[in-house]
Design a protein around this motif. Structure first.
Motif, PDB file in Angstrom:
ATOM      1  N   SER A  29       0.822  -1.210   0.000  1.00 39.95           N
ATOM      2  CA  SER A  29       0.000   0.000   0.000  1.00 39.95           C
ATOM      3  C   SER A  29       0.852   1.253   0.000  1.00 39.95           C
ATOM      4  O   SER A  29       0.450   2.281  -0.529  1.00 39.95           O
ATOM      5  N   VAL A  32       3.547   3.901  -4.324  1.00 38.93           N
ATOM      6  CA  VAL A  32       2.728   4.665  -5.265  1.00 38.93           C
ATOM      7  C   VAL A  32       2.886   4.069  -6.669  1.00 38.93           C
ATOM      8  O   VAL A  32       4.000   3.775  -7.106  1.00 38.93           O
ATOM      9  N   ILE A  50      -1.465   7.028  -7.970  1.00 36.94           N
ATOM     10  CA  ILE A  50      -2.398   6.617  -6.930  1.00 36.94           C
ATOM     11  C   ILE A  50      -1.636   5.931  -5.811  1.00 36.94           C
ATOM     12  O   ILE A  50      -0.728   5.116  -6.045  1.00 36.94           O
ATOM     13  N   THR A  51      -1.988   6.270  -4.582  1.00 39.71           N
ATOM     14  CA  THR A  51      -1.400   5.603  -3.427  1.00 39.71           C
ATOM     15  C   THR A  51      -2.173   4.306  -3.142  1.00 39.71           C
ATOM     16  O   THR A  51      -3.254   4.072  -3.691  1.00 39.71           O
ATOM     17  N   GLY A  53      -3.753   3.715  -0.558  1.00 40.63           N
ATOM     18  CA  GLY A  53      -5.003   4.075   0.109  1.00 40.63           C
ATOM     19  C   GLY A  53      -6.026   4.699  -0.822  1.00 40.63           C
ATOM     20  O   GLY A  53      -7.110   5.065  -0.390  1.00 40.63           O
ATOM     21  N   GLY A  54      -5.643   4.853  -2.089  1.00 43.01           N
ATOM     22  CA  GLY A  54      -6.594   5.361  -3.073  1.00 43.01           C
ATOM     23  C   GLY A  54      -6.542   6.856  -3.315  1.00 43.01           C
ATOM     24  O   GLY A  54      -7.414   7.396  -4.011  1.00 43.01           O
ATOM     25  N   VAL A  55      -5.548   7.540  -2.773  1.00 45.20           N
ATOM     26  CA  VAL A  55      -5.419   8.971  -3.044  1.00 45.20           C
ATOM     27  C   VAL A  55      -4.840   9.141  -4.454  1.00 45.20           C
ATOM     28  O   VAL A  55      -3.818   8.555  -4.789  1.00 45.20           O
ATOM     29  N   THR A  56      -5.516   9.938  -5.259  1.00 50.46           N
ATOM     30  CA  THR A  56      -5.143  10.081  -6.669  1.00 50.46           C
ATOM     31  C   THR A  56      -4.647  11.489  -6.984  1.00 50.46           C
ATOM     32  O   THR A  56      -4.967  12.462  -6.296  1.00 50.46           O
ATOM     33  N   ASN A  57      -3.895  11.556  -8.054  1.00 54.02           N
ATOM     34  CA  ASN A  57      -3.342  12.816  -8.530  1.00 54.02           C
ATOM     35  C   ASN A  57      -3.363  12.759 -10.054  1.00 54.02           C
ATOM     36  O   ASN A  57      -2.936  11.754 -10.640  1.00 54.02           O
ATOM     37  N   SER A  69      -6.986   3.639 -11.054  1.00 52.30           N
ATOM     38  CA  SER A  69      -7.412   2.798  -9.945  1.00 52.30           C
ATOM     39  C   SER A  69      -6.387   1.679  -9.778  1.00 52.30           C
ATOM     40  O   SER A  69      -5.534   1.467 -10.657  1.00 52.30           O
TER      41      SER A  69
END
Length: 114
Positions: A29, A32, A50-51, A53-57, A69
């Motif tokens: 997790s 990145v 995307i990390t 944990g689902g944090v996107t850029n 995703s």
């Protein structure tokens, strides 16, 4: 870590493609994962990352059209590309930042043309 990208191809403007990139080993997790692209004569640029944990850029040029995703259980990252434009034409590369070591996939060509 080896990354295998797939899903590129030729599509008409306004069409969609889904890219996939599978890692050869477990991706944690904390690692990145991302997609970059390089058009002829241009530098490689970030498309999205995307990390775990689902944090996107996202790059401004793809916001609202592309969705990144990942499936941590499958060690795979995806890029759903909608409303494709000719300017999206490029070789697309996936990568993973594995505790400071960055690994790249082999690239998959995306061509948007009528």
């Amino acid at each position: 870590v080896q990354l295998q990208a797939s899903g590129g191809g030729l599509v008409q403007p306004g069409g969609s493609l889904r890219l996939s990139c599978a890692a050869s080993r477990r991706i944690f997790s904390i690692n990145v994962m991302g997609w970059y692209r390089q058009a002829p004569g241009k530098q490689r640029e970030l498309v999205a990352d995307i990390t775990g944990g689902g944090v996107t850029n996202y790059a401004d040029s793809v916001k609202g059209r592309f969705t990144i995703s990942r499936d941590n259980a499958k060690n795979t990252v995806y890029l759903q590309m909608n409303s494709l434009k000719p300017g999206d034409t490029a070789v697309h590369y996936c990568n993973v930042n594995f505790w400071g070591d960055v690994y790249w996939g082999q690239g998959t060509q995306v061509t948007v043309s009528s």
